[in-house]
Design a protein around this motif. Structure first.
Motif, mmCIF file in Angstrom:
data_model
loop_
_atom_site.group_PDB
_atom_site.id
_atom_site.type_symbol
_atom_site.label_atom_id
_atom_site.label_comp_id
_atom_site.label_asym_id
_atom_site.label_seq_id
_atom_site.Cartn_x
_atom_site.Cartn_y
_atom_site.Cartn_z
ATOM 1 N N LYS A 175 -60.979 -72.475 -67.707
ATOM 2 C CA LYS A 175 -60.357 -73.391 -68.664
ATOM 3 C C LYS A 175 -58.853 -73.474 -68.437
ATOM 4 N N VAL A 176 -58.261 -72.341 -68.063
ATOM 5 C CA VAL A 176 -56.839 -72.359 -67.747
ATOM 6 C C VAL A 176 -56.594 -73.239 -66.532
ATOM 7 N N GLU A 177 -57.469 -73.144 -65.536
ATOM 8 C CA GLU A 177 -57.298 -73.944 -64.322
ATOM 9 C C GLU A 177 -57.461 -75.430 -64.616
ATOM 10 N N ARG A 178 -58.401 -75.777 -65.488
ATOM 11 C CA ARG A 178 -58.551 -77.189 -65.865
ATOM 12 C C ARG A 178 -57.313 -77.680 -66.612
ATOM 13 N N ALA A 179 -56.708 -76.800 -67.390
ATOM 14 C CA ALA A 179 -55.466 -77.170 -68.084
ATOM 15 C C ALA A 179 -54.357 -77.455 -67.078
ATOM 16 N N ILE A 180 -54.284 -76.650 -66.013
ATOM 17 C CA ILE A 180 -53.286 -76.874 -64.964
ATOM 18 C C ILE A 180 -53.545 -78.214 -64.286
ATOM 19 N N ASP A 181 -54.814 -78.533 -64.035
ATOM 20 C CA ASP A 181 -55.152 -79.823 -63.433
ATOM 21 C C ASP A 181 -54.774 -80.983 -64.356
ATOM 22 N N ARG A 182 -54.971 -80.802 -65.650
ATOM 23 C CA ARG A 182 -54.586 -81.870 -66.592
ATOM 24 C C ARG A 182 -53.079 -82.094 -66.562
ATOM 25 N N LEU A 183 -52.325 -81.004 -66.481
ATOM 26 C CA LEU A 183 -50.866 -81.138 -66.424
ATOM 27 C C LEU A 183 -50.456 -81.863 -65.153
ATOM 28 N N TYR A 184 -51.072 -81.498 -64.024
ATOM 29 C CA TYR A 184 -50.782 -82.185 -62.761
ATOM 30 C C TYR A 184 -51.248 -83.638 -62.837
ATOM 31 N N GLY A 185 -52.362 -83.870 -63.539
ATOM 32 C CA GLY A 185 -52.910 -85.221 -63.667
ATOM 33 C C GLY A 185 -52.082 -86.143 -64.534
ATOM 34 N N SER A 186 -51.073 -85.607 -65.225
ATOM 35 C CA SER A 186 -50.177 -86.463 -65.998
ATOM 36 C C SER A 186 -49.276 -87.294 -65.088
ATOM 37 N N LYS A 187 -49.184 -86.897 -63.806
ATOM 38 C CA LYS A 187 -48.378 -87.573 -62.788
ATOM 39 C C LYS A 187 -46.876 -87.416 -62.997
ATOM 40 N N PHE A 188 -46.479 -86.518 -63.895
ATOM 41 C CA PHE A 188 -45.054 -86.267 -64.087
ATOM 42 C C PHE A 188 -44.555 -85.139 -63.182
ATOM 43 N N PHE A 189 -45.480 -84.515 -62.424
ATOM 44 C CA PHE A 189 -45.092 -83.364 -61.621
ATOM 45 C C PHE A 189 -45.623 -83.488 -60.196
ATOM 46 N N GLU A 190 -44.765 -83.143 -59.257
ATOM 47 C CA GLU A 190 -45.146 -83.124 -57.854
ATOM 48 C C GLU A 190 -45.920 -81.860 -57.509
ATOM 49 N N ARG A 191 -45.603 -80.788 -58.214
ATOM 50 C CA ARG A 191 -46.209 -79.497 -57.908
ATOM 51 C C ARG A 191 -46.349 -78.698 -59.198
ATOM 52 N N VAL A 192 -47.538 -78.137 -59.405
ATOM 53 C CA VAL A 192 -47.800 -77.269 -60.550
ATOM 54 C C VAL A 192 -48.565 -76.051 -60.049
ATOM 55 N N THR A 193 -47.998 -74.869 -60.219
ATOM 56 C CA THR A 193 -48.668 -73.632 -59.810
ATOM 57 C C THR A 193 -48.671 -72.669 -60.987
ATOM 58 N N TYR A 194 -49.507 -71.652 -60.898
ATOM 59 C CA TYR A 194 -49.613 -70.698 -61.990
ATOM 60 C C TYR A 194 -49.955 -69.317 -61.448
ATOM 61 N N LYS A 195 -49.742 -68.313 -62.281
ATOM 62 C CA LYS A 195 -50.201 -66.960 -61.972
ATOM 63 C C LYS A 195 -50.362 -66.180 -63.264
ATOM 64 N N PHE A 196 -51.264 -65.196 -63.225
ATOM 65 C CA PHE A 196 -51.487 -64.304 -64.351
ATOM 66 C C PHE A 196 -50.748 -62.992 -64.105
ATOM 67 N N LEU A 197 -50.078 -62.500 -65.131
ATOM 68 C CA LEU A 197 -49.413 -61.211 -65.050
ATOM 69 C C LEU A 197 -49.878 -60.353 -66.221
ATOM 70 N N PRO A 198 -50.522 -59.204 -65.934
ATOM 71 C CA PRO A 198 -50.986 -58.343 -67.033
ATOM 72 C C PRO A 198 -49.819 -57.727 -67.789
ATOM 73 N N VAL A 199 -49.937 -57.704 -69.103
ATOM 74 C CA VAL A 199 -48.953 -57.069 -69.982
ATOM 75 C C VAL A 199 -49.733 -56.273 -71.020
ATOM 76 N N PRO A 200 -49.073 -55.353 -71.691
ATOM 77 C CA PRO A 200 -49.779 -54.607 -72.744
ATOM 78 C C PRO A 200 -50.397 -55.550 -73.773
ATOM 79 N N GLY A 201 -51.689 -55.448 -73.931
ATOM 80 C CA GLY A 201 -52.384 -56.260 -74.921
ATOM 81 C C GLY A 201 -52.896 -57.591 -74.428
ATOM 82 N N GLY A 202 -52.728 -57.900 -73.152
ATOM 83 C CA GLY A 202 -53.243 -59.171 -72.666
ATOM 84 C C GLY A 202 -52.666 -59.581 -71.331
ATOM 85 N N THR A 203 -52.532 -60.882 -71.160
ATOM 86 C CA THR A 203 -52.074 -61.452 -69.901
ATOM 87 C C THR A 203 -51.060 -62.559 -70.180
ATOM 88 N N ASN A 204 -49.997 -62.581 -69.424
ATOM 89 C CA ASN A 204 -49.053 -63.696 -69.484
ATOM 90 C C ASN A 204 -49.439 -64.747 -68.452
#
Length: 735
Positions: free
Chosen positions: A370-399
């Motif tokens: 679902k996070v990846e589909r959200a990234i695709d939706r953001l890229y699909g807005s056509k306002f961005f040439e490049r959209v990348t993401y990464k998960f970083l573990p933190v106490p109590g969850g993930t950033n």
């Protein structure tokens, strides 16, 4: 004699002592470290997978891996824990045409952008009215998404020495021409940089350097393994030597030749550093042979088996067991708790637009998909040439860290088409983003050809959080319209029009939109040939309307799944006329146009495509402008309902409708055989459609190709109203 015996005894004792000492040392000496170097080579790099399979079979332990381009991608996956069989499944299951493009699934494209999908074949940024060439044909969004997904478990690992197998990949600094050995950072970015073929893919900026495919300077990174501490090196080279003149027969060979001028000498030097060199026979393949992935893997296996005895001897000498998979990435993560979401790189686009397009928020559990589909939706807005993401573990969850690069604020786009119905057309477009306000878009379309037009549209969000927008559309043009009487062409006239719309749109979803607005339509009959046409030369109408659109189709041309639905209700009132005899068209007109289409796959080769379209104009004396038309293969307007077997706009009435069903078979990739059928009716009121007293049928057989410049289609058709053959040809996207 006694002295000689003593000397001999000392020598023998010394030899025995030395041998015993050395044997103790060798027993304590660690086994030699084995490095694996994988060269670049585009699709030819798939042969590396076959070599990896044989290395695992022989039980050869790998302590270090280096790679360039495709060798870097495959080597990187192997280094983080994917075994050869799993990598093979990944490689053979990809749609490489989609993966190596920026075409995201149509469902993830914003609704306000879907009307423009599949219209343009080229896009160029421009500044101060000067067109620029892009840095690459493809930004690499889809390959970046795949790499990010495959690397989920190690998003937080920045030192490549901390992978299950220490790893290096090679890129090139496009500014200095230097090889850049990447050994830390975010692995998907490093792999994406290493495979950025100049001009084909946009460069990747890392640590202030603009990086491209490492294969242009250092395609076979063997000495990098020595620097890492490898004692024994296995090298797999799938790169090209320089072609001879009679072998330079295509664009691919010419491009490869220019890439290899400076690389071949370095590659030969690197080959001499290998203890075991494997050279698969890939002479029948090129860098774009992704459709032959299985055959390339087989060639890699065959080449590795030629040295299998040496590989097995090497495995035996290390006296280690095979051990199977070293580490299995946890790619089946069910959900993540998003402790926080951070967005980097925004300049002109507002954060609210980003949050609205993402459709996710922190403090909830979400699946990575679902996070990846959200990234695709953001890229699909056509306002961005490049959209990348990464998960970083933190106490109590993930950033979730999202990095964006905004689209150039102004672009020039080009489209072209030829069709038997509307003849030739050239589409020129300029689009400006964020010019008026954050999230705004101005688009100008100029269509040159047999039916010229000029269209301007403006769209902007009117709330800080996207979901509600305002649009203003204006277009003018003219088109040749033919008049038929009992299926016989009786005349044609030039129809000029000018339209303006002001709408308020609800676009909360990428698959649904609703709009309310006001509409002005001006029509003019400029000339009449072979037709006694009663009515005004100039007429103006004002109305209000409401529209509903649903679209879940997966692509514009030859969709495989999904559905679309539209309903458009207009109420018109006459505003003015230049002719005194207009009283016959003085009644108000209510116009309803609606349709639904659904596409379903039947296996991997077959698809059924069904649709129902109808229109109804309510009013006693209404202008033919508001009639509903049947005929042709395509539609430029909702009032124009396609009908297989009839000429474009052949039938017209206050009511018309058609039911169409197509069966599509994909004979080869992107090459289709299509059987089409439809049934329709038309008349002067809605009862004519309901009673169905004069239904007629049409059938067609088509051969179609989904090409880089749009669909190419040739059709032979018939209809039950006239027993003659009708043909149709189309080249390019519909606009």
């Amino acid at each position: 004699m006694k002295r000689s015996v003593i000397i001999l005894s000392v020598i023998v004792f010394s030899l025995i002592h030395t041998l015993l000492f050395n044997s103790v040392i060798s027993a304590d000496k660690p086994r030699p470290k084995i490095g694996l170097a994988l060269s670049g080579g585009g699709a030819k790099g798939m042969a590396h997978i076959g070599v990896l399979k044989v290395l695992e079979e022989a039980g050869v332990p790998i302590d270090f891996i280096s790679g360039t381009s495709m060798g870097g991608i495959l080597g990187g996956l192997y280094a983080i824990g994917y075994d050869a069989k799993r990598i093979e499944r990944i490689a053979t299951s990809q749609d490489w045409d989609i993966l190596l493009s920026d075409n995201i699934v149509l469902q993830n494209l914003s609704m306000e952008e879907k009307e423009e999908a599949g219209k343009y074949i080229g896009s160029f940024p421009f500044t101060n009215f000067k067109i620029e060439l892009p840095k690459g044909l493809v930004s690499g969004h889809n390959i970046q998404m795949l790499l990010s997904r495959l690397c989920w478990p190690i998003h937080y690992v920045e030192d490549f020495n901390d992978f299950p197998i220490p790893f290096r990949c090679v890129a090139a600094d496009i500014e200095t021409g230097e090889a850049v050995v990447l050994k830390s950072g975010y692995l998907p970015d490093a792999l994406r940089a290493s495979m950025s073929i100049p001009s084909a893919f946009t460069p990747v900026e890392l640590d202030g350097r603009l990086l491209v495919d490492g294969g242009v300077v250092h395609n076979f990174p063997v000495e990098d393994l020595i620097d890492m501490g490898a004692d024994i090196i296995i090298g797999v080279d799938v790169g090209d030597l320089l072609f001879k003149r009679d072998e330079l027969n295509s664009l691919v060979e010419i491009f490869s030749q220019t890439m290899n001028f400076n690389v071949v000498p370095d590659t030969k030097r690197q080959q001499k550093l290998c203890d075991i060199l494997i050279k698969p026979d890939i002479s029948d393949f090129d860098i774009m042979s992704f459709d032959k992935t299985e055959a390339l893997i087989k060639q890699g296996e065959l080449a590795a088996r030629l040295v299998l005895d040496r590989l097995e001897a090497l495995a035996d000498s290390t006296k280690l067991e095979t051990g199977g998979i070293r580490f299995i990435p946890t790619t089946d993560i069910e959900s993540l708790y998003l402790a926080d979401i951070k967005i980097n790189g925004l300049q002109k686009v507002s954060p609210e637009l980003v949050w609205g397009k993402l459709g996710i928020k922190k403090g909830i559990w979400l699946s990575p998909e679902k996070v990846e589909r959200a990234i695709d939706r953001l890229y699909g807005s056509k306002f961005f040439e490049r959209v990348t993401y990464k998960f970083l573990p933190v106490p109590g969850g993930t950033n979730l860290i999202i990095d964006v690069k905004e689209q150039h604020p102004s672009v020039f786009r080009l489209g072209m088409r030829y069709g038997s119905d509307l003849k030739s057309a050239l589409l020129l477009n300029t689009t400006f983003r964020n010019l008026v306000t954050h999230g705004s878009k101005i688009s100008l379309d100029l269509i040159l050809g047999d039916n010229p037009s000029l269209e301007m549209s403006f769209f902007a969000y009117i709330t800080r959080n996207p979901g509600l927008g305002i649009s203003l559309d204006w277009n003018l043009g003219d088109m040749q319209v033919y008049r038929y009487d009992e299926d016989v062409l009786t005349g044609d006239y030039k129809y000029e029009y000018q339209e303006m719309e002001l709408n308020v749109m609800n676009v909360n979803s990428n698959s649904f939109s609703f709009e309310l607005g006001a509409h002005y339509h001006h029509a003019r009959i400029q000339k009449i040939v072979g037709l006694d046409y009663p009515g005004a030369k100039d007429m103006g109408f004002f109305g209000i309307h409401g529209k509903v659109n649903v679209n879940t189709l997966d692509r514009v041309s030859f969709p495989r799944r999904g559905m679309s639905l539209y309903a458009d209700l207009h109420t018109y009132r006459k505003q003015y006329t230049s002719s005194p005899d207009i009283d016959m068209f003085n009644d108000p007109c209510n116009l309803l146009i609606a349709g639904i289409r659904t596409v379903r796959e039947l296996g991997s080769k077959f698809a059924l495509d069904g649709s129902v379209n109808f229109g109804f104009a309510d009013g006693e004396n209404i202008h033919p402008t508001f009639y509903v038309y049947l005929g042709g293969q395509n539609s430029r307007h909702a009032k124009m309902i396609p009908f297989i077997g009839m000429d474009y706009l052949q039938l017209a009435g206050k009511s018309a409708g058609a039911i169409q069903l197509s069966a599509r078979y994909e004979m080869w990739k992107d090459r289709y055989f299509i059987f089409k059928s439809n049934v329709g009716d038309y008349g002067n009121d809605l009862n004519d459609l309901i009673s169905g007293g004069s239904k007629f049928y049409g059938f067609g057989l088509s051969f179609a190709v989904n090409s880089l410049i749009g669909p190419i289609e040739y059709s032979v058709m018939w209809n039950s109203r006239r027993n003659i053959q009708h043909t149709y040809f189309n080249l390019g996207y519909m606009f």
